[in-house]
Design a protein around this motif. Structure first.
Motif, PDB file in Angstrom:
ATOM      1  N   HIS A  57       5.568 136.566   4.565  1.00  0.00           N
ATOM      2  CA  HIS A  57       4.365 137.115   5.205  1.00  0.00           C
ATOM      3  C   HIS A  57       3.628 138.046   4.239  1.00  0.00           C
ATOM      4  O   HIS A  57       2.396 138.012   4.144  1.00  0.00           O
ATOM      5  N   ALA A  58       4.372 138.868   3.513  1.00  0.00           N
ATOM      6  CA  ALA A  58       3.744 139.804   2.576  1.00  0.00           C
ATOM      7  C   ALA A  58       2.996 139.067   1.467  1.00  0.00           C
ATOM      8  O   ALA A  58       1.921 139.512   1.025  1.00  0.00           O
ATOM      9  N   HIS A  59       3.538 137.927   1.022  1.00  0.00           N
ATOM     10  CA  HIS A  59       2.832 137.140  -0.004  1.00  0.00           C
ATOM     11  C   HIS A  59       1.582 136.491   0.589  1.00  0.00           C
ATOM     12  O   HIS A  59       0.527 136.470  -0.059  1.00  0.00           O
ATOM     13  N   LEU A  60       1.693 135.957   1.796  1.00  0.00           N
ATOM     14  CA  LEU A  60       0.517 135.361   2.428  1.00  0.00           C
ATOM     15  C   LEU A  60      -0.569 136.405   2.650  1.00  0.00           C
ATOM     16  O   LEU A  60      -1.769 136.104   2.557  1.00  0.00           O
ATOM     17  N   ALA A  61      -0.180 137.642   2.934  1.00  0.00           N
ATOM     18  CA  ALA A  61      -1.137 138.718   3.228  1.00  0.00           C
ATOM     19  C   ALA A  61      -1.905 139.167   2.000  1.00  0.00           C
ATOM     20  O   ALA A  61      -2.887 139.925   2.128  1.00  0.00           O
ATOM     21  N   THR A  62      -1.502 138.734   0.814  1.00  0.00           N
ATOM     22  CA  THR A  62      -2.266 139.026  -0.405  1.00  0.00           C
ATOM     23  C   THR A  62      -2.685 137.736  -1.102  1.00  0.00           C
ATOM     24  O   THR A  62      -3.047 137.753  -2.277  1.00  0.00           O
ATOM     25  N   GLY A  63      -2.636 136.627  -0.380  1.00  0.00           N
ATOM     26  CA  GLY A  63      -2.880 135.332  -0.993  1.00  0.00           C
ATOM     27  C   GLY A  63      -4.223 134.715  -0.644  1.00  0.00           C
ATOM     28  O   GLY A  63      -5.177 135.399  -0.261  1.00  0.00           O
ATOM     29  N   PHE A  64      -4.269 133.394  -0.723  1.00  0.00           N
ATOM     30  CA  PHE A  64      -5.533 132.662  -0.672  1.00  0.00           C
ATOM     31  C   PHE A  64      -6.188 132.698   0.704  1.00  0.00           C
ATOM     32  O   PHE A  64      -7.428 132.656   0.804  1.00  0.00           O
ATOM     33  N   ILE A  65      -5.400 132.731   1.780  1.00  0.00           N
ATOM     34  CA  ILE A  65      -6.009 132.761   3.114  1.00  0.00           C
ATOM     35  C   ILE A  65      -6.172 134.177   3.644  1.00  0.00           C
ATOM     36  O   ILE A  65      -6.659 134.362   4.765  1.00  0.00           O
ATOM     37  N   ALA A  66      -5.815 135.177   2.854  1.00  0.00           N
ATOM     38  CA  ALA A  66      -6.023 136.570   3.260  1.00  0.00           C
ATOM     39  C   ALA A  66      -7.467 136.945   2.924  1.00  0.00           C
ATOM     40  O   ALA A  66      -7.747 137.592   1.921  1.00  0.00           O
ATOM     41  N   ARG A  67      -8.371 136.522   3.765  1.00  0.00           N
ATOM     42  CA  ARG A  67      -9.808 136.698   3.482  1.00  0.00           C
ATOM     43  C   ARG A  67     -10.565 137.010   4.770  1.00  0.00           C
ATOM     44  O   ARG A  67     -10.145 136.647   5.857  1.00  0.00           O
ATOM     45  N   ARG A  68     -11.677 137.689   4.606  1.00  0.00           N
ATOM     46  CA  ARG A  68     -12.547 137.983   5.747  1.00  0.00           C
ATOM     47  C   ARG A  68     -13.990 137.702   5.368  1.00  0.00           C
ATOM     48  O   ARG A  68     -14.369 137.780   4.184  1.00  0.00           O
ATOM     49  N   ARG A 160       5.777 132.143  -5.376  1.00  0.00           N
ATOM     50  CA  ARG A 160       5.993 133.546  -5.736  1.00  0.00           C
ATOM     51  C   ARG A 160       7.215 134.109  -5.003  1.00  0.00           C
ATOM     52  O   ARG A 160       8.011 134.855  -5.585  1.00  0.00           O
ATOM     53  N   LEU A 161       7.364 133.749  -3.737  1.00  0.00           N
ATOM     54  CA  LEU A 161       8.528 134.201  -2.977  1.00  0.00           C
ATOM     55  C   LEU A 161       9.818 133.674  -3.598  1.00  0.00           C
ATOM     56  O   LEU A 161      10.782 134.430  -3.814  1.00  0.00           O
ATOM     57  N   ASN A 162       9.858 132.386  -3.891  1.00  0.00           N
ATOM     58  CA  ASN A 162      11.084 131.767  -4.398  1.00  0.00           C
ATOM     59  C   ASN A 162      11.430 132.212  -5.813  1.00  0.00           C
ATOM     60  O   ASN A 162      12.589 132.112  -6.232  1.00  0.00           O
ATOM     61  N   ARG A 163      10.431 132.698  -6.561  1.00  0.00           N
ATOM     62  CA  ARG A 163      10.701 133.237  -7.906  1.00  0.00           C
ATOM     63  C   ARG A 163      11.077 134.707  -7.872  1.00  0.00           C
ATOM     64  O   ARG A 163      11.394 135.301  -8.915  1.00  0.00           O
ATOM     65  N   GLY A 164      10.993 135.311  -6.679  1.00  0.00           N
ATOM     66  CA  GLY A 164      11.323 136.727  -6.573  1.00  0.00           C
ATOM     67  C   GLY A 164      10.220 137.656  -7.009  1.00  0.00           C
ATOM     68  O   GLY A 164      10.463 138.850  -7.243  1.00  0.00           O
ATOM     69  N   ALA A 165       9.000 137.146  -7.122  1.00  0.00           N
ATOM     70  CA  ALA A 165       7.866 137.993  -7.519  1.00  0.00           C
ATOM     71  C   ALA A 165       7.471 138.920  -6.374  1.00  0.00           C
ATOM     72  O   ALA A 165       7.748 138.653  -5.206  1.00  0.00           O
ATOM     73  N   GLU A 166       6.808 139.994  -6.718  1.00  0.00           N
ATOM     74  CA  GLU A 166       6.297 140.926  -5.716  1.00  0.00           C
ATOM     75  C   GLU A 166       4.923 140.459  -5.233  1.00  0.00           C
ATOM     76  O   GLU A 166       4.178 139.843  -6.002  1.00  0.00           O
ATOM     77  N   PRO A 167       4.566 140.752  -3.997  1.00  0.00           N
ATOM     78  CA  PRO A 167       3.202 140.436  -3.527  1.00  0.00           C
ATOM     79  C   PRO A 167       2.165 141.118  -4.413  1.00  0.00           C
ATOM     80  O   PRO A 167       2.259 142.320  -4.667  1.00  0.00           O
ATOM     81  N   ASP A 168       1.204 140.350  -4.898  1.00  0.00           N
ATOM     82  CA  ASP A 168       0.219 140.879  -5.843  1.00  0.00           C
ATOM     83  C   ASP A 168      -1.026 140.009  -5.777  1.00  0.00           C
ATOM     84  O   ASP A 168      -1.015 138.861  -6.220  1.00  0.00           O
ATOM     85  N   ARG A 169      -2.098 140.559  -5.236  1.00  0.00           N
ATOM     86  CA  ARG A 169      -3.325 139.776  -5.094  1.00  0.00           C
ATOM     87  C   ARG A 169      -3.875 139.336  -6.442  1.00  0.00           C
ATOM     88  O   ARG A 169      -4.351 138.209  -6.593  1.00  0.00           O
ATOM     89  N   ALA A 170      -3.825 140.210  -7.428  1.00  0.00           N
ATOM     90  CA  ALA A 170      -4.412 139.891  -8.735  1.00  0.00           C
ATOM     91  C   ALA A 170      -3.642 138.802  -9.465  1.00  0.00           C
ATOM     92  O   ALA A 170      -4.217 138.068 -10.267  1.00  0.00           O
ATOM     93  N   ALA A 171      -2.339 138.667  -9.196  1.00  0.00           N
ATOM     94  CA  ALA A 171      -1.514 137.688  -9.905  1.00  0.00           C
ATOM     95  C   ALA A 171      -1.328 136.402  -9.115  1.00  0.00           C
ATOM     96  O   ALA A 171      -0.736 135.447  -9.623  1.00  0.00           O
ATOM     97  N   SER A 172      -1.817 136.344  -7.884  1.00  0.00           N
ATOM     98  CA  SER A 172      -1.630 135.180  -7.021  1.00  0.00           C
ATOM     99  C   SER A 172      -2.957 134.465  -6.801  1.00  0.00           C
ATOM    100  O   SER A 172      -3.992 134.851  -7.348  1.00  0.00           O
ATOM    101  N   ALA A 173      -2.924 133.430  -5.951  1.00  0.00           N
ATOM    102  CA  ALA A 173      -4.168 132.732  -5.622  1.00  0.00           C
ATOM    103  C   ALA A 173      -5.126 133.615  -4.839  1.00  0.00           C
ATOM    104  O   ALA A 173      -6.293 133.260  -4.674  1.00  0.00           O
ATOM    105  N   GLY A 174      -4.660 134.773  -4.386  1.00  0.00           N
ATOM    106  CA  GLY A 174      -5.550 135.713  -3.720  1.00  0.00           C
ATOM    107  C   GLY A 174      -6.672 136.211  -4.606  1.00  0.00           C
ATOM    108  O   GLY A 174      -7.715 136.663  -4.108  1.00  0.00           O
ATOM    109  N   ARG A 175      -6.482 136.105  -5.916  1.00  0.00           N
ATOM    110  CA  ARG A 175      -7.526 136.554  -6.841  1.00  0.00           C
ATOM    111  C   ARG A 175      -8.793 135.707  -6.720  1.00  0.00           C
ATOM    112  O   ARG A 175      -9.890 136.137  -7.117  1.00  0.00           O
ATOM    113  N   LEU A 176      -8.659 134.481  -6.169  1.00  0.00           N
ATOM    114  CA  LEU A 176      -9.804 133.580  -6.072  1.00  0.00           C
ATOM    115  C   LEU A 176     -10.732 133.930  -4.919  1.00  0.00           C
ATOM    116  O   LEU A 176     -11.865 133.451  -4.873  1.00  0.00           O
ATOM    117  N   VAL A 177     -10.247 134.736  -3.976  1.00  0.00           N
ATOM    118  CA  VAL A 177     -11.039 135.016  -2.778  1.00  0.00           C
ATOM    119  C   VAL A 177     -12.348 135.697  -3.131  1.00  0.00           C
ATOM    120  O   VAL A 177     -13.396 135.420  -2.537  1.00  0.00           O
TER     121      VAL A 177
END
Length: 459
Positions: A57-68, A160-177
């Motif tokens: 959930h924490a990764h999704l909350a900083t990812g591609f669908i975390a948009r308004r 990102r979850l399976n690699r053990g990465a931390e939630p990070d908008r800048a390093a994930s697909a969330g940066r595209l939003v």
């Protein structure tokens, strides 16, 4: 209750403007809230720790669908996407589910109150089962993503979850939003307004040049019979699985493809229901992804309509379907053979909600919708140390007034996905007088599968 996400990291300065499809879904949301929803569902044989879902959930909350959506009052300028700073919380059911209620539980999780302006556009839920397994579902508003966008968000967050990465908008697909609008927004809106007016002029000219292009017609819904129903009706839905090797062998033997057999089964199902008559040409709408690598768009899908003839007592002509699919794909690559309505999307974006609502109340739903998501299941089946036994994606048809289903003339929706071994079909019968119950829908499907020599396993 909502969950606050970490602060937004640095992002590109160009605003991520909404598309014509985003705009349409956003306006329709105000008329039919949460009517257009996509859902991912998992079934695991073992019990998952709820903490694993909280990390996802924490990764999704900083990812591609975390948009308004952030709107503007500047005339003709489009709204744009910004990163969402809050989300709906994880829903965890404290009581294990009986296995007989799993399908009903999946369907119930799609009833979520979304708010695209706040970024509350998705929800993750999970429960243990009485037999020792786990079920998980992710539901997302179509305002925020189409099927491809949802897949992109899921793949990125799980990786990102399976690699053990931390939630990070800048390093994930969330940066595209896109960025949060800061200084200079007035100039940006002025530039977009000018661009939109040019797009309107170009669209009108292109529509005039393509005015002779015609799409396949849909069949009117017969007025009778009218079965007794409660005022609010839930469309008949079922999940069925088949062996992929059997599916491909049947398609090849009939001179068709995996996609063609999906269309053939759908047309046969519609015909067996009595919705159409012998010899009718059925309009089949097939979503086609236009998504590119690192595509920031929430919705990047077009529809390819084809015409398929139904013959009572005979299987659909798969070679003819294959040729129709190829012709439709080629036609949408040339602006001269694209229907005028597609060119007029910039005009649609200028229409106020009150006008669009008036059109929407008289609009018709697809009589036959076939969504092929291909081998997506194997790309998203692993959650931490666990591999799902079943992965399902489906467009949701939420409960509504029974008269609305009759008015918009909903037909059948089939969503196809598979892994290396198994085909999973989610089938929705949206006509209350042809598919009154899940049992009735399954009986019609059994007859259609039998005609093809296919062996189904219903949930």
């Amino acid at each position: 209750m909502t969950v606050t996400a970490p602060a937004v990291a640095a992002a590109p300065t160009t605003l991520n403007r909404i598309t014509a499809d985003d705009d349409l879904f956003f306006k329709l949301h105000s008329l039919y809230p949460n009517a257009l929803v996509n859902q991912l569902a998992y079934r695991f044989d073992e019990r998952l720790d709820p903490e694993l879902l909280r990390r996802w959930h924490a990764h999704l909350a900083t990812g591609f669908i975390a948009r308004r959506i952030r709107t503007t009052r500047f005339p003709f300028a489009r709204a744009h996407w910004e990163p969402a700073t809050e989300s709906l919380p994880l829903v965890w059911s404290p009581t294990p589910l009986p296995d007989s209620e799993i399908l009903s539980w999946f369907l119930e999780q799609a009833a979520v109150e979304f708010d695209p302006a706040r970024g509350l556009v998705w929800q993750l839920a999970g429960a243990h089962t009485a037999s020792g397994g786990t079920v998980v579902t992710l539901v997302a508003s179509h305002v925020a993503c189409d099927g491809g966008g949802m897949m992109h968000a899921i793949v990125d967050a799980l990786d990102r979850l399976n690699r053990g990465a931390e939630p990070d908008r800048a390093a994930s697909a969330g940066r595209l939003v896109g960025p949060v609008a800061a200084g200079g927004r007035l100039a940006a809106d002025l530039g977009d307004a000018r661009a939109q007016l040019r797009a309107v002029a170009q669209g009108v000219r292109a529509a005039r040049r393509a005015r002779g292009v015609r799409e396949p017609a849909r069949n009117p819904r017969p007025a009778e019979p009218r079965l007794p129903h409660a005022p609010t009706w839930q469309a008949a839905e079922t999940i069925v699985q088949l062996e992929l090797a059997e599916w491909d062998a049947v398609a090849a033997a009939a001179g068709g493809t995996t996609n063609g057999l999906l269309v053939g089964v759908a047309v046969g199902l519609l015909g067996r229901s009595g919705r159409i008559t012998d010899g009718a040409d059925v309009r089949v709408d097939i979503p086609h992804s236009m998504r590119r690598p690192d595509d920031p768009r929430a919705n990047a899908t077009t529809g390819l309509p084809i015409s398929v003839t139904y013959r009572a007592g005979a299987r659909a002509d798969l070679p003819a379907i294959r040729a129709a699919l190829k012709a439709a794909g080629l036609a949408y690559q040339d602006p001269a053979t694209v229907p005028p309505i597609q060119h007029l999307q910039p005009v649609q974006m200028l229409l106020p909600k009150v006008v669009l609502h008036r059109f929407a109340r008289t609009a018709k739903a697809p009589e036959c919708l076939c969504t092929n998501m291909g081998r997506t299941a194997q790309n998203i089946a692993v959650l931490g140390p666990h591999r799902a036994r079943d992965v399902i994606m489906r467009p949701v048809v939420n409960p509504g007034p029974v008269e609305l289903f009759r008015q918009v003339e909903v037909g059948v929706n089939l969503a196809f996905s598979c892994d290396d071994d198994t085909v999973t079909l989610v089938v929705t019968g949206g006509d209350p007088d042809r598919f009154p119950t899940r049992t009735a829908l399954q009986d019609l499907l059994r007859a259609e599968f039998a005609a093809w020599g296919l062996t189904p396993r219903f949930w």
